[in-house]
Design a protein around this motif. Structure first.
Motif, PDB file in Angstrom:
ATOM      1  N   VAL A   1       0.886  -1.001  -0.066  1.00  0.00           N
ATOM      2  CA  VAL A   1      -0.011  -0.145   0.024  1.00  0.00           C
ATOM      3  C   VAL A   1       0.775   1.225   0.085  1.00  0.00           C
ATOM      4  CG1 VAL A   1      -1.610   1.331   1.490  1.00  0.00           C
ATOM      5  CG2 VAL A   1      -1.987  -1.038   1.152  1.00  0.00           C
ATOM      6  N   ASP A   2       1.764   1.179   1.064  1.00  0.00           N
ATOM      7  CA  ASP A   2       2.616   2.478   1.122  1.00  0.00           C
ATOM      8  C   ASP A   2       3.574   2.635  -0.263  1.00  0.00           C
ATOM      9  OD1 ASP A   2       1.441   2.916   3.693  1.00  0.00           O
ATOM     10  OD2 ASP A   2       3.139   1.932   4.752  1.00  0.00           O
ATOM     11  N   THR A   3       4.223   1.758  -0.514  1.00  0.00           N
ATOM     12  CA  THR A   3       5.438   2.017  -1.706  1.00  0.00           C
ATOM     13  C   THR A   3       4.759   1.628  -2.919  1.00  0.00           C
ATOM     14  OG1 THR A   3       7.060   1.052   0.119  1.00  0.00           O
ATOM     15  CG2 THR A   3       7.483   0.965  -2.204  1.00  0.00           C
ATOM     16  N   ASN A   4       4.293   0.683  -3.038  1.00  0.00           N
ATOM     17  CA  ASN A   4       3.623   0.191  -4.680  1.00  0.00           C
ATOM     18  C   ASN A   4       2.363   1.068  -5.175  1.00  0.00           C
ATOM     19  OD1 ASN A   4       5.060  -2.438  -3.286  1.00  0.00           O
ATOM     20  ND2 ASN A   4       5.578  -2.314  -5.536  1.00  0.00           N
ATOM     21  N   LEU A   5       1.710   1.637  -4.148  1.00  0.00           N
ATOM     22  CA  LEU A   5       0.387   2.276  -4.456  1.00  0.00           C
ATOM     23  C   LEU A   5       0.659   3.750  -4.309  1.00  0.00           C
ATOM     24  CD1 LEU A   5      -2.464  -0.381  -3.562  1.00  0.00           C
ATOM     25  CD2 LEU A   5      -1.350   0.037  -5.793  1.00  0.00           C
ATOM     26  N   LEU A   6       0.705   4.096  -2.997  1.00  0.00           N
ATOM     27  CA  LEU A   6       0.611   5.242  -2.530  1.00  0.00           C
ATOM     28  C   LEU A   6       2.083   6.156  -3.069  1.00  0.00           C
ATOM     29  CD1 LEU A   6      -0.791   5.426   0.928  1.00  0.00           C
ATOM     30  CD2 LEU A   6      -1.802   5.879  -1.064  1.00  0.00           C
ATOM     31  N   GLY A   7       3.205   5.367  -3.017  1.00  0.00           N
ATOM     32  CA  GLY A   7       4.406   5.946  -3.282  1.00  0.00           C
ATOM     33  C   GLY A   7       4.629   6.203  -4.625  1.00  0.00           C
ATOM     34  N   THR A   8       4.020   5.682  -5.706  1.00  0.00           N
ATOM     35  CA  THR A   8       3.831   6.269  -6.720  1.00  0.00           C
ATOM     36  C   THR A   8       3.443   7.555  -7.130  1.00  0.00           C
ATOM     37  OG1 THR A   8       1.634   5.672  -7.572  1.00  0.00           O
ATOM     38  CG2 THR A   8       3.459   3.884  -7.551  1.00  0.00           C
ATOM     39  N   ARG A   9       2.591   8.263  -6.251  1.00  0.00           N
ATOM     40  CA  ARG A   9       1.881   9.267  -6.175  1.00  0.00           C
ATOM     41  C   ARG A   9       0.697   9.439  -7.299  1.00  0.00           C
ATOM     42  NH1 ARG A   9       4.360  12.430  -2.758  1.00  0.00           N
ATOM     43  NH2 ARG A   9       6.464  12.390  -2.055  1.00  0.00           N
TER      44      ARG A   9
END
Length: 126
Positions: free
Chosen positions: A7-15
């Motif tokens: 969630v944090d890196t692969n989804l939200l982290g993409t902006r």
């Protein structure tokens, strides 16, 4: 890697995704972004839409307390739109990825992120 990391890196982290969650196909919560809560009722309706989209086509798709117009619903993906934002949900073998986006993010950008993570998870057995 934990589910929260996805969630944090692969989804939200993409902006390209502003809120995200991962739920098991039984509706159980695996991970979510801060302040984003998909209720058990919403999760069950979403999971049902992958096999029978009549409910969300008639009544809209409710995710995280927001009602979206259902744009696409098939056995892999369910997309919704509200104003200049939307939601992309994709089913894998064991879970459902949920990614919401808001302007200035374009629908295609958000879709590419969620569908790409789903392809990866399916490829590794999830």
């Amino acid at each position: 890697m934990s589910w929260q990391s996805y969630v944090d890196t692969n989804l939200l982290g993409t902006r390209k995704i502003t809120k995200a969650a991962i739920h098991g196909l039984d509706g159980s919560l695996w991970a979510t972004s801060k302040g984003f809560s998909v209720t058990p009722t919403e999760a069950q309706a979403l999971i049902k839409a992958f096999t029978d989209a009549s409910g969300i086509r008639a009544n809209g798709l409710h995710v995280g307390g927001t009602k979206y117009i259902a744009l696409r619903a098939d056995d892999r993906s369910v997309y919704g739109k509200k104003g200049s934002g939307g939601v992309v949900t994709v089913k894998t073998k064991q879970c459902v990825l949920i990614g919401a986006y808001e302007e200035p993010i374009q629908p295609g950008e958000a879709t590419k992120v969620v569908e790409g993570l789903a392809d990866y998870l399916i490829g590794v057995g999830y």
